[in-house]
Design a protein around this motif. Structure first.
Motif, short mmCIF file in Angstrom:
data_model
loop_
_atom_site.label_atom_id
_atom_site.label_comp_id
_atom_site.label_asym_id
_atom_site.label_seq_id
_atom_site.Cartn_x
_atom_site.Cartn_y
_atom_site.Cartn_z
N UNK A 142 0.81 -1.21 0.00
CA UNK A 142 0.00 0.00 0.00
C UNK A 142 0.85 1.26 0.00
N UNK A 143 1.94 1.24 0.76
CA UNK A 143 2.85 2.39 0.78
C UNK A 143 3.48 2.61 -0.59
N UNK A 144 3.87 1.49 -1.23
CA UNK A 144 4.40 1.60 -2.59
C UNK A 144 3.33 2.14 -3.53
N UNK A 145 2.08 1.68 -3.34
CA UNK A 145 1.00 2.14 -4.19
C UNK A 145 0.77 3.63 -4.07
N UNK A 146 0.82 4.15 -2.84
CA UNK A 146 0.65 5.59 -2.62
C UNK A 146 1.79 6.37 -3.28
N UNK A 147 3.02 5.85 -3.14
CA UNK A 147 4.18 6.50 -3.76
C UNK A 147 4.03 6.53 -5.28
N UNK A 148 3.64 5.41 -5.88
CA UNK A 148 3.47 5.35 -7.33
C UNK A 148 2.33 6.25 -7.78
N UNK A 149 1.28 6.32 -6.95
CA UNK A 149 0.15 7.21 -7.25
C UNK A 149 0.64 8.66 -7.33
N UNK A 150 1.47 9.06 -6.37
CA UNK A 150 2.00 10.42 -6.35
C UNK A 150 2.93 10.67 -7.54
N UNK A 151 3.78 9.68 -7.87
CA UNK A 151 4.70 9.83 -8.99
C UNK A 151 3.97 9.89 -10.32
N UNK A 152 2.74 9.39 -10.34
CA UNK A 152 1.95 9.42 -11.56
C UNK A 152 1.64 10.82 -12.05
N UNK A 153 1.77 11.83 -11.19
CA UNK A 153 1.52 13.21 -11.58
C UNK A 153 2.68 13.83 -12.35
N UNK A 154 3.87 13.17 -12.31
CA UNK A 154 5.02 13.71 -13.01
C UNK A 154 4.81 13.64 -14.52
N UNK A 155 5.10 14.69 -15.23
CA UNK A 155 4.93 14.67 -16.69
C UNK A 155 5.80 13.60 -17.34
N UNK A 156 5.28 12.93 -18.32
CA UNK A 156 5.95 11.90 -19.13
C UNK A 156 6.33 10.69 -18.27
N UNK A 157 7.17 10.90 -17.26
CA UNK A 157 7.62 9.79 -16.41
C UNK A 157 6.43 9.10 -15.76
N UNK A 158 5.47 9.89 -15.29
CA UNK A 158 4.32 9.33 -14.61
C UNK A 158 3.46 8.47 -15.50
N UNK A 159 3.52 8.68 -16.81
CA UNK A 159 2.71 7.91 -17.74
C UNK A 159 3.51 6.81 -18.46
N UNK A 160 4.80 6.72 -18.21
CA UNK A 160 5.63 5.72 -18.89
C UNK A 160 6.38 4.83 -17.90
N UNK A 161 7.34 5.43 -17.19
CA UNK A 161 8.19 4.64 -16.29
C UNK A 161 7.45 4.16 -15.05
N UNK A 162 6.55 4.98 -14.51
CA UNK A 162 5.87 4.62 -13.27
C UNK A 162 5.01 3.37 -13.42
N UNK A 163 4.20 3.24 -14.48
CA UNK A 163 3.43 1.99 -14.63
C UNK A 163 4.32 0.75 -14.73
N UNK A 164 5.46 0.88 -15.43
CA UNK A 164 6.39 -0.25 -15.54
C UNK A 164 6.94 -0.61 -14.16
N UNK A 165 7.35 0.40 -13.41
CA UNK A 165 7.84 0.17 -12.05
C UNK A 165 6.76 -0.49 -11.20
N UNK A 166 5.52 -0.08 -11.41
CA UNK A 166 4.41 -0.66 -10.66
C UNK A 166 4.28 -2.15 -10.88
N UNK A 167 4.50 -2.60 -12.11
CA UNK A 167 4.40 -4.03 -12.40
C UNK A 167 5.52 -4.82 -11.72
N UNK A 168 6.72 -4.24 -11.67
CA UNK A 168 7.81 -4.93 -11.00
C UNK A 168 7.58 -4.98 -9.49
N UNK A 169 7.04 -3.92 -8.92
CA UNK A 169 6.71 -3.91 -7.49
C UNK A 169 5.64 -4.97 -7.21
N UNK A 170 4.63 -5.00 -8.06
CA UNK A 170 3.57 -6.00 -7.91
C UNK A 170 4.13 -7.41 -8.00
N UNK A 171 5.03 -7.64 -8.97
CA UNK A 171 5.62 -8.96 -9.13
C UNK A 171 6.40 -9.40 -7.91
#
Length: 272
Positions: A147-176
């Motif tokens: 959940x803490x990782x989820x909140x962090x990724x949620x916040x990083x999602x607001x970053x331009x470009x990175x939030x829509x590209x790198x953050x989702x990929x990072x999210x899948x690795x965290x989930x894995x």
């Protein structure tokens, strides 16, 4: 990079194992179906009323000129649903394992006996209620971490470009990673490996963990797939646990002895 392939290989071997043991596969579907119904209801509720919640939580946007309030709240609603989906994927395994604890323990032991050179498997001497308590407690801790990782990724999602590209990929690795922790816990807990030690063990071979958990996390995003993959995921995670501990694995292709796997502490509750 070899570990990525090895991890993915254990995921496939687990699915093949349950395919050859149809009765246990059938029983393994029941806990997943129960959990799926509960999670589907929660996600549908989030989809129906998520926008209302975002509107209620952002009164400061009421005075903005059009179309900014709609765009801002639409983005927040999408991110909220993505966060809910991420948490659903991570916690689905924990809840399903808790509901199906007796079966998955039996399944994991059967896999251990099947692939062990001497046909034996570590067994917990703890009573069932104690195993359930430890499993529930550890799962809650993992859910909090996720959940803490989820909140962090949620916040990083607001970053331009990175939030829509790198953050989702990072999210899948965290989930894995967290999926793999939950699944290997079934076999490692029987061996007396505590949560802190499990996390150290998994972090020591991240590529192996990602090779197993990241494809599984992606597959879990498809409706109903998680239910059918859960029994095989538990079987594959048992093989992965043996790999992490350096235990010999016997299969149809012969015996393999994982190289470089670190030893993990065991306690008095696990049979040798």
């Amino acid at each position: 990079m070899r570990d990525l392939g090895v991890g993915f290989g254990h995921l496939l071997k687990g699915q093949r194992w349950v395919a050859r043991h149809g009765r246990q596969f059938g029983f393994g579907l029941v806990p997943g179906l129960i959990t799926l119904v509960l999670y589907a209801a929660a996600l549908v509720s989030l989809a129906l009323w998520g926008q209302d919640f975002v509107t209620w939580a952002t009164p400061f946007a009421d005075d903005w000129s059009s179309p900014w309030p709609g765009l801002f709240r639409g983005l927040l609603t999408a991110l909220l649903f993505a966060l809910g989906l991420l948490l659903a994927v991570v916690t689905f395994t924990a809840v399903t394992l808790l509901v199906g604890q007796p079966f998955y323990e039996s399944l994991s032991e059967t896999v251990d006996r099947d692939v062990s050179p001497d046909g034996t498997a570590p067994e917990s001497e703890l009573p069932l209620w104690r195993d359930l308590w430890i499993s529930g407690r550890d799962s809650l801790r993992i859910v909090v971490r996720a959940g803490l990782w989820g909140v962090l990724l949620f916040a990083l999602g607001f970053l331009p470009v990175v939030g829509q590209t790198a953050v989702p990929v990072l999210g899948f690795f965290v989930t894995g990673f967290f999926l793999t922790e939950e699944l290997t816990a079934v076999a490692l807990q029987r061996r007396g490996v505590q949560l802190r030690e499990r996390l150290v063990l998994l972090r020591s071979r991240k590529l192996l963990v990602w090779g197993f958990g990241t494809p599984l996390g992606l597959a879990f995003l498809v409706p109903f797939v998680a239910v059918f993959l859960m029994p095989g995921a538990v079987a594959g995670a048992t093989l992965l646990a043996r790999e992490l501990l350096g235990e010999e694995i016997r299969d149809g292709d012969g015996r393999t002895d994982p190289e470089g796997a670190p030893d993990a502490p065991r306690d008095e509750h696990a049979h040798r």
